[in-house]
Design an enzyme around this catalytic site. Sequence first.
Site, PDB file in Angstrom:
ATOM      1  N   GLY A  86     114.767  77.372  -2.524  1.00  0.00           N
ATOM      2  CA  GLY A  86     114.537  78.656  -3.188  1.00  0.00           C
ATOM      3  C   GLY A  86     113.321  79.374  -2.635  1.00  0.00           C
ATOM      4  O   GLY A  86     112.367  78.749  -2.177  1.00  0.00           O
ATOM      5  N   ARG A 150     120.058  75.779   1.306  1.00  0.00           N
ATOM      6  CA  ARG A 150     119.886  74.522   0.574  1.00  0.00           C
ATOM      7  C   ARG A 150     120.629  73.346   1.218  1.00  0.00           C
ATOM      8  O   ARG A 150     120.841  72.318   0.577  1.00  0.00           O
ATOM      9  CB  ARG A 150     120.337  74.696  -0.878  1.00  0.00           C
ATOM     10  CG  ARG A 150     119.427  75.586  -1.721  1.00  0.00           C
ATOM     11  CD  ARG A 150     119.651  75.360  -3.200  1.00  0.00           C
ATOM     12  NE  ARG A 150     118.846  76.260  -4.032  1.00  0.00           N
ATOM     13  CZ  ARG A 150     117.591  76.016  -4.392  1.00  0.00           C
ATOM     14  NH1 ARG A 150     116.980  74.935  -3.968  1.00  0.00           N
ATOM     15  NH2 ARG A 150     116.938  76.873  -5.160  1.00  0.00           N
ATOM     16  N   ASP A 180     110.371  69.042  -2.838  1.00  0.00           N
ATOM     17  CA  ASP A 180     110.371  67.577  -2.733  1.00  0.00           C
ATOM     18  C   ASP A 180     111.568  67.060  -1.932  1.00  0.00           C
ATOM     19  O   ASP A 180     111.414  66.193  -1.061  1.00  0.00           O
ATOM     20  CB  ASP A 180     110.291  66.914  -4.120  1.00  0.00           C
ATOM     21  CG  ASP A 180     111.280  67.487  -5.126  1.00  0.00           C
ATOM     22  OD1 ASP A 180     111.883  68.540  -4.848  1.00  0.00           O
ATOM     23  OD2 ASP A 180     111.455  66.888  -6.196  1.00  0.00           O
ATOM     24  N   ASP A 181     112.741  67.616  -2.176  1.00  0.00           N
ATOM     25  CA  ASP A 181     113.927  67.143  -1.444  1.00  0.00           C
ATOM     26  C   ASP A 181     113.831  67.479   0.043  1.00  0.00           C
ATOM     27  O   ASP A 181     114.163  66.659   0.893  1.00  0.00           O
ATOM     28  CB  ASP A 181     115.210  67.787  -2.003  1.00  0.00           C
ATOM     29  CG  ASP A 181     115.621  67.126  -3.310  1.00  0.00           C
ATOM     30  OD1 ASP A 181     115.186  65.980  -3.560  1.00  0.00           O
ATOM     31  OD2 ASP A 181     116.359  67.760  -4.089  1.00  0.00           O
ATOM     32  N   LYS A 207     106.312  73.618  -0.636  1.00  0.00           N
ATOM     33  CA  LYS A 207     106.747  74.894  -1.215  1.00  0.00           C
ATOM     34  C   LYS A 207     107.525  74.672  -2.501  1.00  0.00           C
ATOM     35  O   LYS A 207     108.312  73.729  -2.567  1.00  0.00           O
ATOM     36  CB  LYS A 207     107.659  75.592  -0.200  1.00  0.00           C
ATOM     37  CG  LYS A 207     108.358  76.812  -0.698  1.00  0.00           C
ATOM     38  CD  LYS A 207     109.893  76.758  -0.543  1.00  0.00           C
ATOM     39  CE  LYS A 207     110.570  75.836  -1.495  1.00  0.00           C
ATOM     40  NZ  LYS A 207     111.997  76.028  -1.668  1.00  0.00           N
ATOM     41  N   THR A 208     107.338  75.417  -3.502  1.00  0.00           N
ATOM     42  CA  THR A 208     108.235  75.628  -4.638  1.00  0.00           C
ATOM     43  C   THR A 208     107.478  76.296  -5.774  1.00  0.00           C
ATOM     44  O   THR A 208     106.362  75.873  -6.115  1.00  0.00           O
ATOM     45  CB  THR A 208     108.943  74.359  -5.184  1.00  0.00           C
ATOM     46  OG1 THR A 208     109.734  74.742  -6.324  1.00  0.00           O
ATOM     47  CG2 THR A 208     108.004  73.236  -5.606  1.00  0.00           C
ATOM     48  N   ILE A 209     108.088  77.334  -6.325  1.00  0.00           N
ATOM     49  CA  ILE A 209     107.448  78.014  -7.465  1.00  0.00           C
ATOM     50  C   ILE A 209     107.354  77.063  -8.648  1.00  0.00           C
ATOM     51  O   ILE A 209     106.521  77.233  -9.521  1.00  0.00           O
ATOM     52  CB  ILE A 209     108.199  79.293  -7.897  1.00  0.00           C
ATOM     53  CG1 ILE A 209     109.630  78.977  -8.336  1.00  0.00           C
ATOM     54  CG2 ILE A 209     108.160  80.357  -6.833  1.00  0.00           C
ATOM     55  CD1 ILE A 209     110.245  80.047  -9.224  1.00  0.00           C
ATOM     56  N   ASP A 210     108.229  76.031  -8.683  1.00  0.00           N
ATOM     57  CA  ASP A 210     108.294  75.147  -9.846  1.00  0.00           C
ATOM     58  C   ASP A 210     107.005  74.347 -10.055  1.00  0.00           C
ATOM     59  O   ASP A 210     106.764  73.829 -11.137  1.00  0.00           O
ATOM     60  CB  ASP A 210     109.462  74.158  -9.712  1.00  0.00           C
ATOM     61  CG  ASP A 210     110.807  74.867  -9.648  1.00  0.00           C
ATOM     62  OD1 ASP A 210     110.826  76.098  -9.803  1.00  0.00           O
ATOM     63  OD2 ASP A 210     111.829  74.189  -9.446  1.00  0.00           O
ATOM     64  N   MET A 255     111.937  80.243 -15.245  1.00  0.00           N
ATOM     65  CA  MET A 255     112.401  79.325 -14.213  1.00  0.00           C
ATOM     66  C   MET A 255     111.491  78.110 -14.097  1.00  0.00           C
ATOM     67  O   MET A 255     110.376  78.109 -14.608  1.00  0.00           O
ATOM     68  CB  MET A 255     112.444  80.026 -12.862  1.00  0.00           C
ATOM     69  CG  MET A 255     113.845  80.256 -12.379  1.00  0.00           C
ATOM     70  SD  MET A 255     113.848  80.831 -10.696  1.00  0.00           S
ATOM     71  CE  MET A 255     115.563  81.311 -10.579  1.00  0.00           C
ATOM     72  N   GLY A 256     111.955  77.150 -13.364  1.00  0.00           N
ATOM     73  CA  GLY A 256     111.146  75.947 -13.148  1.00  0.00           C
ATOM     74  C   GLY A 256     112.001  74.696 -13.110  1.00  0.00           C
ATOM     75  O   GLY A 256     111.476  73.588 -13.105  1.00  0.00           O
ATOM     76  N   ARG A 257     113.305  74.870 -13.142  1.00  0.00           N
ATOM     77  CA  ARG A 257     114.254  73.758 -13.115  1.00  0.00           C
ATOM     78  C   ARG A 257     113.843  72.670 -14.108  1.00  0.00           C
ATOM     79  O   ARG A 257     113.750  72.950 -15.288  1.00  0.00           O
ATOM     80  CB  ARG A 257     114.374  73.204 -11.706  1.00  0.00           C
ATOM     81  CG  ARG A 257     115.760  72.631 -11.410  1.00  0.00           C
ATOM     82  CD  ARG A 257     115.755  71.852 -10.132  1.00  0.00           C
ATOM     83  NE  ARG A 257     115.526  72.694  -8.969  1.00  0.00           N
ATOM     84  CZ  ARG A 257     116.471  73.313  -8.288  1.00  0.00           C
ATOM     85  NH1 ARG A 257     117.724  73.197  -8.647  1.00  0.00           N
ATOM     86  NH2 ARG A 257     116.190  74.035  -7.234  1.00  0.00           N
TER      87      ARG A 257
HETATM   88  P1  FBP Z   1     113.236  75.126  -5.043  1.00  0.00           P
HETATM   89  O1  FBP Z   1     113.146  73.834  -5.788  1.00  0.00           O
HETATM   90  O2  FBP Z   1     114.146  75.071  -3.903  1.00  0.00           O
HETATM   91  O3  FBP Z   1     111.880  75.623  -4.676  1.00  0.00           O
HETATM   92  O4  FBP Z   1     113.848  76.224  -6.009  1.00  0.00           O
HETATM   93  C1  FBP Z   1     113.309  76.459  -7.243  1.00  0.00           C
HETATM   94  C2  FBP Z   1     114.142  77.393  -8.096  1.00  0.00           C
HETATM   95  O5  FBP Z   1     113.604  78.693  -8.076  1.00  0.00           O
HETATM   96  C3  FBP Z   1     114.230  76.858  -9.526  1.00  0.00           C
HETATM   97  O6  FBP Z   1     113.161  77.297 -10.305  1.00  0.00           O
HETATM   98  C4  FBP Z   1     115.572  77.371  -9.971  1.00  0.00           C
HETATM   99  O7  FBP Z   1     116.160  76.540 -10.928  1.00  0.00           O
HETATM  100  C5  FBP Z   1     116.400  77.334  -8.709  1.00  0.00           C
HETATM  101  O8  FBP Z   1     115.500  77.481  -7.642  1.00  0.00           O
HETATM  102  C6  FBP Z   1     117.422  78.427  -8.663  1.00  0.00           C
HETATM  103  O9  FBP Z   1     118.190  78.258  -7.530  1.00  0.00           O
HETATM  104  P2  FBP Z   1     119.109  79.391  -6.871  1.00  0.00           P
HETATM  105  O10 FBP Z   1     118.206  80.266  -6.058  1.00  0.00           O
HETATM  106  O11 FBP Z   1     120.034  78.608  -6.012  1.00  0.00           O
HETATM  107  O12 FBP Z   1     119.748  80.147  -7.983  1.00  0.00           O
END
Ligand code: FBP
Length: 561
Positions: A86, A150, A180-181, A207-210, A255-257
């Site tokens: 992302g 991805r 992480d992945d 990298k990741t906003i999460d 957001m933040g999975r």
């Molecule tokens: P990454 O883990 O790849 O950095 O993505 C984070 C994220 O923005 C999450 O917060 C969110 O759940 C997901 O990507 C959304 O994914 P997509 O862009 O495929 O809708």
Amino acid sequence: MDISALQNARYSYKPKLPASLSGSIDDITLEYGSPTEALSDRDELRNIFKTTYGKPLVAFSGKKTEKKASLDFRRQLNAAVILSGGQAPGGHNVIAGLYDGLKKGNEKSTLYGLKGGPSGLTENRTVILTDDIINEYRNTGGFDIIGSGRTKIETPAQFAASLETAKKLNLDAVVIIGGDDSNTNAALLAEYFLANGSSTRVIGCPKTIDGDLKNEYIETSFGFDTACKTYSELIGNICRDANSAKKYWHFIKLMGRAASHIALECAFQTQPNVCLISEEVEEKSMSLDKIVEQICSSVAKRAENGENFGVVLVPEGLVEFIPEIKHLINELNDTIAADSEKPIHEKFSSLTKFSDQLEWFSRTLSMVSYGILKLLPEDIAQQFLMDRDPHGNVQVSRIETEKLLVGMVQKKLAVMKESGQYRGKFDHQTHFFGYEGRCAFPSNFDSDYCYSLGYSAFVLIASGLTGYISSVKNLTANADKWIAGGVPLTMMMNLEQRHGSKKPVIRKALVDLNGKPFKTFEEKRALWAEKTCFLFPGSIQYFGPAEVCDMPTVTLRLEHQ
Ligand code: FBP
């Protein structure tokens, strides 16, 4: 090309670098620590990463010393860069930092952009990055310079194809900018290349906003700062609207999975009435009913004070942490997904009416899970059933948890009203903030941090290291005091169960309930639940005093206390 005034102004922003990297590159020296170990499962990981396991930590220093003679940062290099996963604000600056480092070392060095994520490597889709291209993207948000994707490099064919591309382009190094992945993938690729006699090095960038790729050595992932500040601006605006109109409760999903770092940081920046933290919900085994009770208690107390308005923050991954819903999701995954080759059960996919699907579940789910599914509002229940990824898993980000909570709060308040426990009025609005923050212009912090990460990746490459993640530490100090270096990827790993077998992965950092940020939040939330304590952070400032423009997140500052 037409560009905005801010974009134009950001082009000339000069990102700050740690002192070790801001001088002449010929003065950079490397200080090595002792060999490192993985977090756990050491024997298995040593076996998987036969050639790259246990490398030492590396820190850069910019002081002239005798030792540096063996390093040659002036070598001509061919490197390639991938943006993976992302979008996160600052990705363009990682590439700019890497590019500038390479060119500073040797004008003839080449940086290839691998287009569209990791598949750019397996399918050899490239663009040669030039001054003209890089200059168009300096200090801007987004990943559009080369695109992202991805794709996970996991099959033998994908590894072989990656090696083929590395050979064709005569690459000295590949830099993978990801979460992480993706960094786990970087570690596997580094091992594969070395084990197969390739001299192509692999370096990762966090990298990741999460915000869930962090540990003792990686203090934060880039993009978290800007995304949280962007969401906090929006939340603060809503807080002010709520306080002005005094008529709505706003439920905001963020957001933040899986991790709730974003929700927690936004809570510090805006002081909402309620902020749910998924990790706490799991730890305390809080049922959906208990969570709804917590929200209703705030609604009722505020109604007593005549304040029939408020703001609730909901982390995106919440549903997966509520025990009974987690159980329901697992059962649905098992029931609907036949296997990974044939994701959706044939019988289930032939049922188009919700009533028929429910009838099918009455026979295939446990009584408890079926009961919960029936209790959910129909549109939400359908999101649990229909939104599935290619492996047959429910995509929790598409479940409108904020609406689910509103519906349940309404029901509970009606019951409370009957028994005289609540005498207010409840009107609501729901919001989901996610994509709004992922491509914002990076804050000064992210601009500086990302540029430093990219530049530091160049130093790691030029030093011939592989299987490292670029690291910049001491981030609450002024940028010149930041400490740049590299962390061996294997030391951040353990084995985890993935799709039926144990796989090496970088451990995800969830909110630590014993950590300073959560403890601080815990002390304050009772007051916020009852009184109006909103903060209005406003928009990110790019030009002006450092205390307005350069402050890192509250989370980072608390973690450093
Ligand atoms: P990454 O883990 O790849 O950095 O993505 C984070 C994220 O923005 C999450 O917060 C969110 O759940 C997901 O990507 C959304 O994914 P997509 O862009 O495929 O809708």
